[in-house]
Motif scaffolding. Structure first.
Motif, short mmCIF file in Angstrom:
data_model
loop_
_atom_site.label_atom_id
_atom_site.label_comp_id
_atom_site.label_asym_id
_atom_site.label_seq_id
_atom_site.Cartn_x
_atom_site.Cartn_y
_atom_site.Cartn_z
N CYS A 212 55.19 44.70 34.83
CA CYS A 212 54.41 44.24 35.98
C CYS A 212 52.91 44.38 35.70
O CYS A 212 52.12 43.49 36.04
CB CYS A 212 54.79 45.01 37.23
N ALA A 213 52.53 45.49 35.11
CA ALA A 213 51.12 45.70 34.79
C ALA A 213 50.65 44.66 33.77
O ALA A 213 49.55 44.11 33.89
CB ALA A 213 50.90 47.11 34.25
N TYR A 214 51.49 44.37 32.78
CA TYR A 214 51.14 43.37 31.78
C TYR A 214 50.99 42.00 32.43
O TYR A 214 50.05 41.25 32.16
CB TYR A 214 52.21 43.34 30.69
N ARG A 215 51.93 41.66 33.31
CA ARG A 215 51.88 40.37 34.00
C ARG A 215 50.60 40.26 34.82
O ARG A 215 49.92 39.24 34.81
CB ARG A 215 53.11 40.22 34.91
N ASP A 216 50.25 41.33 35.53
CA ASP A 216 49.04 41.31 36.35
C ASP A 216 47.78 41.16 35.50
O ASP A 216 46.88 40.39 35.84
CB ASP A 216 48.96 42.58 37.21
#
Length: 137
Positions: free
Chosen positions: A95-99
């Protein structure tokens, strides 16, 4: 497979030995009744004590088996919790990577002031789907 005889076989062998002891004590009583009576009382005391110890040992073995089962269940729960924690960490990382990726794509100078191309929306949707799929595994 255990090489130890079954419980009934062991109990039968024990009963047979006790029968032979009774026969020998009866024979001995014919020649020395007083000594045979004393010997019989000693043998019976040993048999009674052996039976009591055998029962206690059986109870202790059952308690050990229960504790082994509890430990095995606890270890399995720990492994499962560790696996879930690892999956949760991977999901958070995804999720952090996607954001971060979405922010980088949206902050590019070439996109400022211009409508976002549909291909970028499709790319962002694809990345989000892939990361969500990984997070669920």
């Amino acid at each position: 497979m255990s090489r130890r005889p079954t419980r009934t076989v062991r109990e039968q062998a024990r009963a047979d030995r006790r029968d032979r002891i009774d026969i020998l004590l009866a024979r001995y009583a014919r020649h020395a009744p007083a000594e045979a009576a004393l010997l019989r009382s000693l043998v019976e005391a040993e048999i009674t004590e052996g039976d009591r110890f055998r029962r206690e040992a059986g109870g202790q073995q059952a308690a050990v088996r229960r504790e082994q089962q509890r430990v095995a269940a606890a270890e399995a729960a720990i492994v499962e919790a560790e696996q879930r924690a690892e999956a949760a960490e991977q999901a958070l990382d995804a999720c952090a990577y996607r954001d971060r990726l979405a922010e980088e794509l949206l902050d590019r100078p070439t996109l400022l002031g211009n409508p976002r191309p549909a291909s970028l929306d499709r790319l962002l949707d694809h990345v989000a789907e892939q990361l969500d799929h990984r997070a669920q595994q």
